[in-house]
Design an enzyme around this catalytic site. Sequence first.
Site, mmCIF file in Angstrom:
data_model
loop_
_atom_site.group_PDB
_atom_site.id
_atom_site.type_symbol
_atom_site.label_atom_id
_atom_site.label_comp_id
_atom_site.label_asym_id
_atom_site.label_seq_id
_atom_site.Cartn_x
_atom_site.Cartn_y
_atom_site.Cartn_z
ATOM 1 N N ARG A 100 0.745 -1.111 0.025
ATOM 2 C CA ARG A 100 -0.105 0.030 0.093
ATOM 3 C C ARG A 100 0.809 1.332 -0.242
ATOM 4 O O ARG A 100 2.025 1.325 0.628
ATOM 5 C CB ARG A 100 -0.728 0.079 1.230
ATOM 6 N N THR A 369 -9.287 0.421 -9.622
ATOM 7 C CA THR A 369 -8.564 -0.303 -9.387
ATOM 8 C C THR A 369 -8.629 -1.546 -10.240
ATOM 9 O O THR A 369 -9.417 -1.530 -11.169
ATOM 10 C CB THR A 369 -9.048 -0.877 -7.972
ATOM 11 N N THR A 387 -3.929 -0.759 -7.357
ATOM 12 C CA THR A 387 -4.770 0.333 -7.688
ATOM 13 C C THR A 387 -3.910 1.583 -7.785
ATOM 14 O O THR A 387 -2.925 1.603 -7.412
ATOM 15 C CB THR A 387 -5.825 0.791 -6.760
ATOM 16 N N ASP A 411 -7.895 8.343 0.195
ATOM 17 C CA ASP A 411 -8.261 7.094 0.798
ATOM 18 C C ASP A 411 -8.296 7.428 2.196
ATOM 19 O O ASP A 411 -8.838 6.736 3.112
ATOM 20 C CB ASP A 411 -7.787 5.991 0.381
ATOM 21 N N SER A 440 -7.608 0.889 2.904
ATOM 22 C CA SER A 440 -8.068 0.523 1.719
ATOM 23 C C SER A 440 -9.262 -0.439 1.593
ATOM 24 O O SER A 440 -9.651 -0.824 2.988
ATOM 25 C CB SER A 440 -7.039 -0.451 0.796
ATOM 26 N N SER A 441 -10.074 -0.758 0.763
ATOM 27 C CA SER A 441 -11.127 -1.608 0.676
ATOM 28 C C SER A 441 -10.801 -2.995 0.001
ATOM 29 O O SER A 441 -11.660 -3.670 -0.253
ATOM 30 C CB SER A 441 -12.307 -0.995 0.156
ATOM 31 N N GLY A 461 -13.512 -1.104 -7.213
ATOM 32 C CA GLY A 461 -14.747 -0.449 -6.904
ATOM 33 C C GLY A 461 -14.972 0.157 -5.763
ATOM 34 O O GLY A 461 -15.781 0.312 -5.079
HETATM 35 N N1 GLU Z 1 -8.288 2.965 -3.587
HETATM 36 C C1 GLU Z 1 -9.372 2.390 -3.147
HETATM 37 C C2 GLU Z 1 -8.767 1.368 -2.272
HETATM 38 O O1 GLU Z 1 -7.927 1.006 -1.988
HETATM 39 C C3 GLU Z 1 -9.795 1.450 -4.423
HETATM 40 C C4 GLU Z 1 -10.365 2.404 -5.508
HETATM 41 C C5 GLU Z 1 -11.240 1.566 -6.411
HETATM 42 O O2 GLU Z 1 -11.312 0.505 -6.623
HETATM 43 O O3 GLU Z 1 -12.007 2.257 -7.079
HETATM 44 O O4 GLU Z 1 -9.831 0.923 -1.325
#
Ligand code: GLU
Length: 558
Positions: A100, A369, A387, A411, A440-441, A461
């Site tokens: 990350r 991503t 991403t 983020d 992050s997700s 997403g």
């Molecule tokens: N930056 C986002 C994350 O790490 C993901 C962005 C995306 O998938 O649109 O959660």
Amino acid sequence: MKASMRSLMICICIVLHVVSPCHAKDGAVEARNGMVVCVSPAAADVGVAILKKGGTAVDATVAVALAMAVTYPPAGNIGGGGFMLVYLGGNEKPIVFEYRETAPKAVNRESFVNEKSPHTHKAVGVPGTVRGMELAHKKFGKLPWKDVVMPAVKLAEEGFPLTDSMARSLNGMLKATKENAEFQRCFGKADGSPWKVGDILVQKDLGKTLRAIAVEGPNAFYTGLLAELLEKEMKTGGGFITKDDLAGYKANERVPIHGSYRGHDVYGASPPSSGGTCLVQMLNIMENFDVKKHERYSPETIHLMAEASRRAFCDRARWLGDPDFTKIPDHLATKEYAKKLAQGIDLKHATKSESLADDIPLGKDGDSTTHFSIIDSKGMAVSNTYTLENSYGSRVVVKGAGYLLNNEMFDFNWKPGVTTRTGGIGTKPNEIAPGKRMLSSQSPTIIAKDGKPLLITGSPGSRTIINTVFGIVVSVVDYGMDVQSAVDAPRMHHQWFPDEIRFEGVKEYPDLVKKLKEMGHKVEYSKQGDGHSIWIDPKTGTYRGAADKRIDGKAAGY
Ligand code: GLU
């Protein structure tokens, strides 16, 4: 057809079935020895070529990740970061290679309070992808580093044919970046006309950059000439990153989040991603209900999924951030806690999101991503999500180096204290601090059974990532859906705030939507995710690759 001709055709089909991939009835691609599924067809072919050469799934991951930095500029990258989950099976411990981005040293918690645009030099976090690939390759690579990087060099220097969706994506971004001379120079067509499917995109500067990384190694990016170029770009554009930030960047090996779901092992990305923790919490809540009593797209099942998500996302805001900076409680992914949360769910009525968070003051308001899944002939499975944050990240191309930079700083909870009903989060755990990783997700996920991988999945997403994965897992584990149908099926999302269900299937399921509204849910249409997945048949060991066609994609196997 004559009988002799027919026998010949049958023979050819049998031979082809043994040595090459074929399409299963459901549209997935079947293969026995290796499989790569990703959004970029050219990169999928690179990955399979590496596997055929005897490379491991991690070798193929490095090759695909770097190839997609060329062939899929909306999200493939060397200027961003991500999470790679590696599962070896048996008694070997799965590992997350976490790469990350970090906050540069020069920022503080207030640095972005007044920032209006996410497309600036300031928005860039210190990139982690090259160090992440290096760390994983050192541990699990078999082929020399140079061999896994060179396919990307070739794609950049010699060019590759644009798919229709890639051509359209570039044309859109070229229109939006008219003032950005370096973007226009690197991604525009020489005669200024729009890109068409089949046109060849050559990226000379990026080729030079990747060649330096291939020949001199990853230090070329972090301490060599490329670091000079990045610092210069930052100085020109008013960004924060220095050579010192780059030299100090480290990727990490982390213990994955490990949960279970109806007799399966669930492995996911640990903090600084919220993906694994939220997914396991949501699945643990679901385990308290006999969901199979109802259909996959029944109001009962979708209601439960929304209520599980609502609760997990509230805890995400309350607790999650970089574990090196914030203390994350141990109970979030436990069965006992999920049971308590499940008891609070009203089976007939939607919970109000506000009622879950008396302790988080709610104020007034004033993606991109990509995921890919790989498995090799020995069963080493890799689930990788990485991403640039927005599509094409900050849109800043490093002058002379030809690569795009992320805008991952957004983020962080960049407005401290401001949590809103529209989805802004301002809680402490994910506030900005120098050197800190933004929450992050990303949810690279592997489901295993009896020490063997069963499902490799993930998605882009933003916060919807977690729900895309949640939906695929529920479809496969609870409803026994084949992997292609699970990938194709309509997706839903709830993220606590905004207090609404987003659902892809509003047209196909009008009665379901009506029922959900009667239960008190707001339901909005939204397209969601890109979940390139692999399912491994536990009986035969056959790999089934399911490309997600929402954007583009290819399952390539051998
Ligand atoms: N930056 C986002 C994350 O790490 C993901 C962005 C995306 O998938 O649109 O959660």
